[in-house]
Design a protein around this motif. Structure first.
Motif, PDB file in Angstrom:
ATOM      1  N   MET A 112      13.970 -34.543 101.009  1.00 56.23           N
ATOM      2  CA  MET A 112      12.869 -33.926 100.279  1.00 56.23           C
ATOM      3  C   MET A 112      13.215 -33.690  98.815  1.00 56.23           C
ATOM      4  N   ALA A 113      14.490 -33.416  98.525  1.00 55.25           N
ATOM      5  CA  ALA A 113      14.892 -33.249  97.126  1.00 55.25           C
ATOM      6  C   ALA A 113      14.692 -34.544  96.345  1.00 55.25           C
ATOM      7  N   ARG A 114      15.073 -35.675  96.968  1.00 52.46           N
ATOM      8  CA  ARG A 114      14.897 -36.979  96.312  1.00 52.46           C
ATOM      9  C   ARG A 114      13.414 -37.313  96.163  1.00 52.46           C
ATOM     10  N   VAL A 115      12.664 -37.090  97.239  1.00 50.78           N
ATOM     11  CA  VAL A 115      11.228 -37.400  97.220  1.00 50.78           C
ATOM     12  C   VAL A 115      10.515 -36.572  96.168  1.00 50.78           C
ATOM     13  N   ASP A 116      10.764 -35.271  96.158  1.00 51.30           N
ATOM     14  CA  ASP A 116      10.085 -34.389  95.200  1.00 51.30           C
ATOM     15  C   ASP A 116      10.413 -34.778  93.763  1.00 51.30           C
ATOM     16  N   ALA A 117      11.674 -35.142  93.506  1.00 49.21           N
ATOM     17  CA  ALA A 117      12.083 -35.501  92.147  1.00 49.21           C
ATOM     18  C   ALA A 117      11.388 -36.780  91.688  1.00 49.21           C
ATOM     19  N   VAL A 118      11.373 -37.801  92.544  1.00 49.22           N
ATOM     20  CA  VAL A 118      10.723 -39.068  92.176  1.00 49.22           C
ATOM     21  C   VAL A 118       9.218 -38.871  92.049  1.00 49.22           C
ATOM     22  N   TYR A 119       8.639 -38.094  92.943  1.00 50.38           N
ATOM     23  CA  TYR A 119       7.200 -37.845  92.870  1.00 50.38           C
ATOM     24  C   TYR A 119       6.834 -37.142  91.559  1.00 50.38           C
TER      25      TYR A 119
END
Length: 234
Positions: A112-119
């Motif tokens: 979720m940290a990676r997803v939130d950052a890219v989003y």
């Protein structure tokens, strides 16, 4: 609406990802192979903001799917799912236009940290924000970086950039001639909370050199500062 395409052929892993994404407030479009994922992307009535792609999939693997999605959209965020043994595939995925990768096995918090950052990056870049300065651009010789349109031209000819590449070039243009460390670039573009490796910077520099240099193996603008990082010069 925050919409994510998840392409993963292993049902248990795909279910794990989908559950966590939905808990995080995302709408999910699922696919079990690359061909289905591409069809879902093209058939979707609303824009897909981000794609999570497993590298090893039947019909069409994640690397080819990444390439095709990037050809269709420079703004979509792309995260590759890789195994520890797929080191070369990580680099290849980034060169084909992926923004980040997550190595299996991974925890929900890391995902979720990676997803939130890219989003956040993709959403900020694609948003038609009313406070965007009109016609603001940065110039460096024959290069011009438009902050309004988020594009790069060389002698008036467009150079297509991903959102990550655009942010890297913006950082260089704001600091022309200054040596920027890999850590500086990583924190500026990927954020302070990024937990990946600094080599993601090196791969994106390689990709940028292929776009802005006449001879990428002998760069004249995007130079290496040995032991530190990179700098942009005229």
């Amino acid at each position: 609406m925050k919409r994510i395409l998840v392409a993963e052929d292993e049902a248990s892993i795909r279910e794990f990802i989908v559950i966590n994404l939905r808990r995080g407030g995302y709408t999910v479009v699922e696919a079990s192979d690359g061909v289905q994922a591409l069809n879902e992307f093209e058939a979707c009535d609303e824009d897909i903001d981000l794609a999570i792609l497993d590298i090893m999939m039947p019909e069409m693997d994640g690397l080819e799917l990444c390439k095709r999605l990037r050809e269709r959209s420079s703004g979509i965020g792309i995260i590759m799912l890789t195994a520890k043994t797929q080191e070369m595939d990580k680099v290849t995925g980034l060169l084909m236009g992926a923004d980040d990768y997550v190595t299996k096995p991974f925890s929900p918090s890391e995902l979720m940290a990676r997803v939130d950052a890219v989003y956040r990056r993709a959403a900020a870049a694609n948003a038609n924000h009313p406070k965007k300065p009109p016609n603001t651009s940065l110039r460096s010789g024959e290069f011009e970086l438009s902050l309004r349109n988020r594009d790069l031209t060389q002698n008036g000819e467009p150079i297509e950039l991903t959102q990550v590449e655009f942010q890297i070039m913006e950082y260089f243009f704001l600091n022309q001639g200054a040596a920027l460390s890999r850590t500086d670039i990583l924190q500026r573009v990927w954020g302070d909370e990024y937990i990946g490796e600094e080599k993601i910077v090196d791969v994106n520099i390689r990709r940028l050199r292929m776009k802005v240099e006449d001879e990428p193996s002998e760069p004249k603008h995007l130079l290496t500062v040995w032991g530190l990082g990179y700098k942009w010069v005229l």
